[in-house]
Design a protein around this motif. Structure first.
Motif, short mmCIF file in Angstrom:
data_model
loop_
_atom_site.label_atom_id
_atom_site.label_comp_id
_atom_site.label_asym_id
_atom_site.label_seq_id
_atom_site.Cartn_x
_atom_site.Cartn_y
_atom_site.Cartn_z
N UNK A 80 36.45 47.46 36.94
CA UNK A 80 36.24 47.88 38.32
C UNK A 80 36.28 46.72 39.32
N UNK A 81 36.53 45.51 38.88
CA UNK A 81 36.58 44.41 39.83
C UNK A 81 37.96 44.34 40.46
N UNK A 82 38.01 43.92 41.73
CA UNK A 82 39.31 43.81 42.39
C UNK A 82 40.19 42.78 41.70
N UNK A 83 39.56 41.76 41.11
CA UNK A 83 40.33 40.71 40.46
C UNK A 83 41.09 41.23 39.26
N UNK A 84 40.66 42.34 38.68
CA UNK A 84 41.31 42.86 37.48
C UNK A 84 42.61 43.58 37.80
N UNK A 85 42.91 43.82 39.06
CA UNK A 85 44.09 44.56 39.44
C UNK A 85 45.14 43.60 40.00
N UNK A 86 46.25 43.42 39.30
CA UNK A 86 47.25 42.45 39.76
C UNK A 86 47.82 42.75 41.14
N UNK A 87 47.91 44.03 41.52
CA UNK A 87 48.49 44.36 42.82
C UNK A 87 47.68 43.77 43.96
N UNK A 88 46.37 44.00 43.97
CA UNK A 88 45.57 43.50 45.07
C UNK A 88 45.38 41.99 44.95
N UNK A 89 45.44 41.45 43.73
CA UNK A 89 45.37 40.00 43.58
C UNK A 89 46.57 39.35 44.27
N UNK A 90 47.75 39.96 44.15
CA UNK A 90 48.93 39.43 44.83
C UNK A 90 48.77 39.49 46.34
N UNK A 91 48.21 40.59 46.86
CA UNK A 91 47.97 40.68 48.30
C UNK A 91 46.94 39.64 48.74
N UNK A 92 45.89 39.45 47.92
CA UNK A 92 44.90 38.43 48.23
C UNK A 92 45.54 37.04 48.29
N UNK A 93 46.49 36.80 47.38
CA UNK A 93 47.19 35.51 47.39
C UNK A 93 48.01 35.36 48.66
#
Length: 250
Positions: A163-176
Protein backbone atom coordinates in the motif's frame (compact mmCIF):
# COMPACT_ATOMS: atom_id res chain seq x y z
CA UNK A 1 5.96 37.24 11.18
CA UNK A 2 4.02 36.45 14.32
CA UNK A 3 5.11 32.87 15.14
CA UNK A 4 4.60 30.85 18.31
CA UNK A 5 6.22 27.47 18.91
CA UNK A 6 5.17 25.05 21.61
CA UNK A 7 5.88 21.43 22.44
CA UNK A 8 8.91 19.31 23.26
CA UNK A 9 11.22 20.38 20.49
CA UNK A 10 13.49 23.19 19.30
CA UNK A 11 12.03 26.54 18.29
CA UNK A 12 15.18 27.67 16.46
CA UNK A 13 14.50 26.09 13.02
CA UNK A 14 11.07 27.73 12.86
CA UNK A 15 12.20 31.12 14.12
CA UNK A 16 15.18 31.05 11.75
CA UNK A 17 12.97 30.04 8.83
CA UNK A 18 10.50 32.81 9.70
CA UNK A 19 13.26 35.43 9.70
CA UNK A 20 14.52 34.19 6.34
CA UNK A 21 11.07 33.93 4.77
CA UNK A 22 9.99 37.41 5.78
CA UNK A 23 12.94 38.97 3.93
CA UNK A 24 10.84 38.40 0.79
CA UNK A 25 7.28 37.56 1.85
CA UNK A 26 4.90 38.56 4.61
CA UNK A 27 2.23 36.40 6.20
CA UNK A 28 -0.84 38.30 7.35
CA UNK A 29 -1.98 35.72 9.91
CA UNK A 30 0.01 34.44 12.89
CA UNK A 31 1.57 30.97 12.74
CA UNK A 32 1.13 28.50 15.59
CA UNK A 33 3.63 25.62 15.53
CA UNK A 34 2.99 22.56 17.70
CA UNK A 35 5.74 19.93 18.01
CA UNK A 36 4.46 16.46 18.87
CA UNK A 37 6.28 13.30 19.83
CA UNK A 38 4.19 11.17 17.46
CA UNK A 39 6.59 10.25 14.62
CA UNK A 40 3.70 9.62 12.22
CA UNK A 41 2.57 13.26 12.49
CA UNK A 42 5.34 14.46 10.18
CA UNK A 43 3.60 17.68 9.18
CA UNK A 44 0.01 18.81 9.01
CA UNK A 45 -1.15 22.34 8.23
CA UNK A 46 -4.57 23.90 8.71
CA UNK A 47 -5.88 27.41 8.22
CA UNK A 48 -8.65 29.54 9.64
CA UNK A 49 -9.44 33.23 9.61
CA UNK A 50 -7.38 33.79 12.73
CA UNK A 51 -4.16 31.80 12.25
CA UNK A 52 -2.22 29.09 10.49
CA UNK A 53 -1.56 25.91 12.46
CA UNK A 54 1.47 23.72 11.78
CA UNK A 55 1.63 20.39 13.58
CA UNK A 56 4.98 18.65 13.19
CA UNK A 57 6.63 15.59 14.69
CA UNK A 58 9.60 15.99 16.99
CA UNK A 59 11.52 13.72 14.63
CA UNK A 60 10.96 16.14 11.73
CA UNK A 61 11.53 19.22 13.91
CA UNK A 62 14.96 17.95 14.94
CA UNK A 63 16.01 16.68 11.51
CA UNK A 64 18.58 18.27 9.23
CA UNK A 65 15.72 19.44 6.99
CA UNK A 66 13.77 21.21 9.74
CA UNK A 67 14.43 24.77 8.54
CA UNK A 68 13.71 23.89 4.91
CA UNK A 69 10.55 22.05 5.95
CA UNK A 70 9.39 25.13 7.85
CA UNK A 71 10.11 27.37 4.86
CA UNK A 72 8.11 25.01 2.68
CA UNK A 73 5.10 25.15 4.99
CA UNK A 74 5.29 28.93 5.37
CA UNK A 75 5.20 29.14 1.57
CA UNK A 76 2.04 27.02 1.48
CA UNK A 77 0.50 29.39 4.02
CA UNK A 78 1.43 32.38 1.89
CA UNK A 79 -0.11 30.83 -1.23
CA UNK A 80 -3.25 30.04 0.75
CA UNK A 81 -3.55 33.60 2.03
CA UNK A 82 -3.09 35.01 -1.47
CA UNK A 83 -5.70 32.62 -2.87
CA UNK A 84 -3.32 31.24 -5.48
CA UNK A 85 -5.26 28.89 -7.80
CA UNK A 86 -3.05 25.94 -6.86
CA UNK A 87 -4.14 26.29 -3.25
CA UNK A 88 -7.86 26.98 -3.68
CA UNK A 89 -8.77 24.82 -6.67
CA UNK A 90 -10.63 21.68 -5.59
CA UNK A 91 -8.80 18.51 -6.64
CA UNK A 92 -12.11 16.66 -6.54
CA UNK A 93 -13.50 19.08 -9.13
CA UNK A 94 -10.45 18.58 -11.36
CA UNK A 95 -10.83 14.80 -11.19
CA UNK A 96 -14.52 15.04 -12.02
CA UNK A 97 -13.84 17.27 -15.04
CA UNK A 98 -10.97 15.11 -16.24
CA UNK A 99 -12.33 11.62 -15.64
CA UNK A 100 -16.13 11.83 -15.83
CA UNK A 101 -17.49 8.79 -17.64
CA UNK A 102 -14.15 6.97 -17.63
CA UNK A 103 -13.14 3.77 -15.84
CA UNK A 104 -10.00 4.39 -13.81
CA UNK A 105 -8.15 2.15 -11.36
CA UNK A 106 -8.45 3.18 -7.73
CA UNK A 107 -4.68 3.31 -7.33
CA UNK A 108 -4.48 5.82 -10.17
CA UNK A 109 -7.13 8.02 -8.56
CA UNK A 110 -5.05 8.02 -5.38
CA UNK A 111 -1.98 8.94 -7.42
CA UNK A 112 -3.84 11.86 -9.03
CA UNK A 113 -4.20 13.44 -5.60
CA UNK A 114 -0.45 13.02 -5.09
CA UNK A 115 0.23 14.66 -8.46
CA UNK A 116 -1.99 17.60 -7.48
CA UNK A 117 0.04 17.91 -4.28
CA UNK A 118 3.24 17.98 -6.35
CA UNK A 119 1.87 20.96 -8.25
CA UNK A 120 0.99 22.73 -5.00
CA UNK A 121 4.50 21.99 -3.74
CA UNK A 122 6.10 23.48 -6.85
CA UNK A 123 4.18 26.72 -6.42
CA UNK A 124 5.09 26.82 -2.73
CA UNK A 125 8.75 26.00 -3.34
CA UNK A 126 8.99 28.72 -5.98
CA UNK A 127 8.75 31.18 -3.07
CA UNK A 128 11.55 29.93 -0.86
CA UNK A 129 14.07 27.74 -2.73
CA UNK A 130 16.07 30.79 -3.74
CA UNK A 131 16.28 31.92 -0.11
CA UNK A 132 18.34 28.96 1.11
CA UNK A 133 21.01 26.65 -0.34
CA UNK A 134 19.38 23.87 -2.35
CA UNK A 135 21.84 21.05 -1.64
CA UNK A 136 19.82 19.55 1.20
CA UNK A 137 16.66 19.53 -0.89
CA UNK A 138 18.42 17.68 -3.72
CA UNK A 139 19.89 15.16 -1.27
CA UNK A 140 16.39 14.63 0.12
CA UNK A 141 15.10 13.89 -3.39
CA UNK A 142 17.98 11.47 -3.95
CA UNK A 143 17.36 9.53 -0.75
CA UNK A 144 13.58 9.28 -1.16
CA UNK A 145 13.81 8.24 -4.81
CA UNK A 146 16.50 5.67 -4.03
CA UNK A 147 14.31 4.24 -1.25
CA UNK A 148 11.33 4.04 -3.62
CA UNK A 149 13.40 2.19 -6.22
CA UNK A 150 14.63 -0.26 -3.61
CA UNK A 151 11.02 -0.92 -2.59
CA UNK A 152 9.69 -1.56 -6.10
CA UNK A 153 8.00 -4.89 -6.83
CA UNK A 154 10.03 -7.81 -8.13
CA UNK A 155 9.79 -8.93 -11.75
CA UNK A 156 7.43 -10.47 -12.62
CA UNK A 157 5.37 -8.10 -10.47
CA UNK A 158 2.83 -9.71 -8.14
CA UNK A 159 -0.70 -8.45 -7.75
CA UNK A 160 -0.82 -5.03 -6.07
CA UNK A 161 -0.90 -5.95 -2.40
CA UNK A 162 1.41 -3.38 -0.85
CA UNK A 163 0.00 0.00 0.00
CA UNK A 164 2.95 2.39 -0.05
CA UNK A 165 3.27 4.82 -2.94
CA UNK A 166 6.90 3.75 -3.32
CA UNK A 167 5.80 0.24 -4.24
CA UNK A 168 4.09 1.44 -7.42
CA UNK A 169 6.52 2.10 -10.29
CA UNK A 170 4.09 4.42 -12.11
CA UNK A 171 3.86 7.02 -9.37
CA UNK A 172 7.55 6.58 -8.54
CA UNK A 173 8.32 7.69 -12.11
CA UNK A 174 6.06 10.73 -11.72
CA UNK A 175 7.74 11.51 -8.39
CA UNK A 176 11.10 11.35 -10.16
CA UNK A 177 9.83 13.75 -12.83
CA UNK A 178 8.69 16.12 -10.09
CA UNK A 179 12.09 15.98 -8.36
CA UNK A 180 13.94 16.72 -11.60
CA UNK A 181 11.54 19.47 -12.61
CA UNK A 182 11.69 21.31 -9.31
CA UNK A 183 15.48 21.00 -9.19
CA UNK A 184 15.88 22.22 -12.78
CA UNK A 185 13.30 24.98 -12.28
CA UNK A 186 15.65 26.44 -9.67
CA UNK A 187 18.94 25.43 -11.33
CA UNK A 188 19.98 23.09 -8.52
CA UNK A 189 21.42 20.32 -10.70
CA UNK A 190 24.61 20.02 -12.72
CA UNK A 191 24.88 17.77 -15.77
CA UNK A 192 25.48 14.16 -14.76
CA UNK A 193 24.03 14.55 -11.26
CA UNK A 194 23.11 11.15 -9.70
CA UNK A 195 19.47 12.22 -9.48
CA UNK A 196 19.25 11.85 -13.27
CA UNK A 197 20.40 8.22 -13.07
CA UNK A 198 17.86 7.48 -10.34
CA UNK A 199 15.09 9.13 -12.35
CA UNK A 200 15.89 7.15 -15.48
CA UNK A 201 15.93 3.94 -13.44
CA UNK A 202 12.45 4.83 -12.23
CA UNK A 203 11.35 5.50 -15.82
CA UNK A 204 12.57 2.06 -16.96
CA UNK A 205 10.30 0.47 -14.37
CA UNK A 206 7.26 2.41 -15.65
CA UNK A 207 7.12 2.15 -19.45
CA UNK A 208 3.61 3.61 -19.56
CA UNK A 209 4.68 6.84 -17.86
CA UNK A 210 6.64 9.49 -19.74
CA UNK A 211 9.35 10.81 -17.42
CA UNK A 212 10.22 13.60 -19.85
CA UNK A 213 6.57 14.44 -20.46
CA UNK A 214 5.74 14.86 -16.79
CA UNK A 215 9.00 16.66 -16.11
CA UNK A 216 8.14 19.14 -18.86
CA UNK A 217 4.65 19.70 -17.47
CA UNK A 218 5.97 20.34 -13.94
CA UNK A 219 8.93 22.40 -15.15
CA UNK A 220 6.85 24.72 -17.33
CA UNK A 221 4.00 25.44 -14.92
CA UNK A 222 2.92 29.04 -15.38
CA UNK A 223 4.20 30.96 -12.33
CA UNK A 224 1.12 33.17 -12.25
CA UNK A 225 -1.89 31.40 -13.81
CA UNK A 226 -5.46 32.60 -13.51
CA UNK A 227 -8.05 30.17 -12.16
CA UNK A 228 -9.25 29.03 -15.59
CA UNK A 229 -5.77 28.37 -16.98
CA UNK A 230 -4.76 26.52 -13.84
CA UNK A 231 -7.86 24.31 -13.91
CA UNK A 232 -7.24 23.48 -17.58
CA UNK A 233 -3.61 22.53 -16.93
CA UNK A 234 -4.63 20.27 -14.04
CA UNK A 235 -7.31 18.55 -16.10
CA UNK A 236 -4.74 17.83 -18.82
CA UNK A 237 -2.18 16.59 -16.31
CA UNK A 238 -4.75 14.29 -14.69
CA UNK A 239 -5.85 12.83 -18.01
CA UNK A 240 -2.26 12.23 -19.09
CA UNK A 241 -1.62 10.12 -16.03
CA UNK A 242 -4.94 8.39 -15.44
CA UNK A 243 -6.12 7.62 -18.97
CA UNK A 244 -4.61 5.61 -21.77
CA UNK A 245 -4.45 7.13 -25.26
CA UNK A 246 -7.83 5.73 -26.31
CA UNK A 247 -9.64 7.02 -23.24
CA UNK A 248 -7.96 10.42 -23.49
CA UNK A 249 -9.09 10.73 -27.12
CA UNK A 250 -12.67 9.91 -26.11
Amino acid sequence: MDIRVRGSGPAEPFLGAASLFETEHELQRPVHVEIRTDPDERTRVSHDDGAHQLIISKQAATSAMARELALHEFAHMYRHERRHPSHVQSTDEVLFLALAGQSVERRKITHCYQIANHVKDIYADDLWVGLAPGEKLVRFFESTLAAALADRPVDPAPAWTRRTSASDPDITAVNAAFALALSERHELLEAGHPLYDLAHAAARDAPNVSLEGFKHRFLTLDPDPDASAYRKSMVELTREYALDDRQAAD
